[in-house]
Design an enzyme around this catalytic site. Structure first.
Site, PDB file in Angstrom:
ATOM      1  N   THR A  30       3.031 -30.708-126.976  1.00 16.26           N
ATOM      2  CA  THR A  30       3.132 -29.404-125.751  1.00 16.26           C
ATOM      3  C   THR A  30       4.569 -29.917-125.376  1.00 16.26           C
ATOM      4  O   THR A  30       5.028 -30.401-125.404  1.00 16.26           O
ATOM      5  CB  THR A  30       2.955 -29.652-124.729  1.00 16.26           C
TER       6      THR A  30
ATOM      7  N   CYS B 226      19.454 -51.936-127.584  1.00 18.32           N
ATOM      8  CA  CYS B 226      17.700 -51.855-127.772  1.00 18.32           C
ATOM      9  C   CYS B 226      17.918 -53.678-128.850  1.00 18.32           C
ATOM     10  O   CYS B 226      16.892 -54.026-128.568  1.00 18.32           O
ATOM     11  CB  CYS B 226      17.845 -51.141-129.360  1.00 18.32           C
TER      12      CYS B 226
END
Ligand SMILES: Cc1ncc(COP(=O)(O)O)c(C=O)c1O
Length: 390
Positions: free
Chosen positions: A246, A333
């Site tokens: 979606t 990260c």
């Protein structure tokens, strides 16, 4: 939180105008844009289609050349696996660069394990003319008839170096090889569009440009042409079956607004951030003898980026001492990873020099006054730490 935030390469604060644009999409326009059986769904679809067209337009692309993803990590994964694992793919070689973000190195390692020949090109070292830049000659020598993909980031997230993307694109076009760029750090900071860069695929992320986290995109030039990607997320068939799920309406609206603001303010901001970055360097280098800049001169790097190596201290200790400033030693990260920066090592810095380095990323919500305070705090912290060493 009374901290001077200079970590705008890790992420940026969401612009209040973006937040404002997103809010109605949580409580008023909440219908699924795929639910075209009813009016709220149809209205949502219409507005989301318009936002997607504006996003594509920012990159001089057509709406069907844009795939919305969860961010640049997913976009890079889709570029690598989508190209290499396409059922019609016969070629087995991928060329990239040693200084790419982990979000590109990870997929490259995985595709290498799957049997692809992955070549990571070195970059020029700190004492060469453009530290961090690749050598075009080496790209030319590596590209051959077995090359499926070349991927080179537009701007590095640690040292801000800009790669010669247009020239690489020309080489790839001559050899009919697909060319991808990870433009995550460049979007909103320098002009980025498919036409002038000449790339086939481009990854970016909204949270680096004052938009929400968890949304980004992959642009694919001529998506309806001969080039197709193998989808990596399958399910409901959204986005022409290329990326099911979606559509995240509120985030798409936020991303569209963030890019609209970037288009209006990028030129002015980049001049200002370049000046503040130079001011920061001038203040620090005047007070700390032996301070070294990591990466290239200002013409070859992102405007708000500075990366410096402090003599005789660890960057980590300096960051702990200068508590009022939010900076980092490299990629968000890898900031929990004890290994030293692969980018700094690639430009020839030693492990000790890499550990003594700090990355600064200046952004929209900083001011010149903040830069001066931050420099003062760092200089005090540095002198405090080195007075113990002396
Ligand atoms: C150059 C580059 N590529 C990819 C990413 C990953 O982006 P995202 O957080 O949207 O997955 C980052 C984030 O730091 C980045 O700097």
């Amino acid at each position: 939180m009374n901290v001077i935030y200079l970590d705008n390469h890790a992420t940026t604060r969401v612009d209040p105008r973006v937040v404002e644009a997103m809010i109605p999409w949580f409580d008023t326009w909440y219908a699924n844009p795929g639910s075209t059986t009813h009016e709220p769904g149809r209205l949502a679809k219409e507005a989301i289609d318009q936002a997607l067209a504006r996003i594509a337009g920012f990159f001089h692309a057509e709406p069907d050349e844009l795939i919305v993803t969860s961010g640049a990590t997913e976009s890079n994964n889709l570029a690598v696996f989508g190209v290499c694992l396409h059922p019609r793919q016969k070629r087995r070689k991928v060329i990239s660069v040693a200084t790419e973000h982990q979000a590109m190195l990870g997929p490259l390692q995985k595709i290498q394990k799957a049997g692809f020949d992955v070549k990571l090109l070195p970059v020029q070292s700190q004492n060469h003319c453009v530290p961090g830049q690749i050598d075009l000659q080496q790209v030319a020598e590596e590209i051959d008839s077995d090359t499926a993909l070349v991927s080179v980031m537009l701007a590095n997230n640690e040292i801000g170096v800009l790669q010669p993307i247009r020239e690489i694109a020309k080489l790839c076009a001559q050899h009919e090889v697909l060319f991808h760029t990870d433009a995550t750090q460049a979007v909103g900071r320098i002009p980025v569009d498919l036409d002038s860069l000449g790339v086939d695929l481009l990854s970016y992320s909204a949270h680096k440009v004052y938009g929400p986290k968890g949304i980004g995109g992959l642009l694919i030039r001529g998506q309806n042409g001969p080039m197709r990607l193998a989808p990596q997320i399958v399910g409901g068939g959204q986005q022409s079956n290329l990326r099911s799920g979606t559509l995240a309406s509120s985030s798409i609206i936020g991303m569209s607004k963030a890019l609209e603001i970037a288009r209006e303010s990028q030129m002015q901001e980049s001049v200002l951030h370049g000046l503040w970055r130079n001011r920061l360097w001038d203040l620090l280098s005047a007070a700390i003898p032996g301070l070294q800049r990591n990466g290239p001169d200002e013409q070859h790097r992102l405007p708000g980026n500075l990366n410096v190596c402090f003599p005789k201290v660890e960057g980590q200790s300096l960051m702990l001492e200068a508590k009022g400033i939010a900076v980092s030693s490299g990629s968000a990260c890898t900031s929990a990873n004890p290994e030293t920066s692969h980018v700094l090592r690639a430009i020839g810095r030693t492990d000790d020099e890499a550990r003594a380095s700090i990355r600064f990323g200046i952004g929209r919500f900083n001011s010149e006054h903040e830069i001066e305070i931050a420099a003062g705090q760092l200089i005090d912290a540095y002198h405090k730490l080195t007075s113990f060493v002396a």
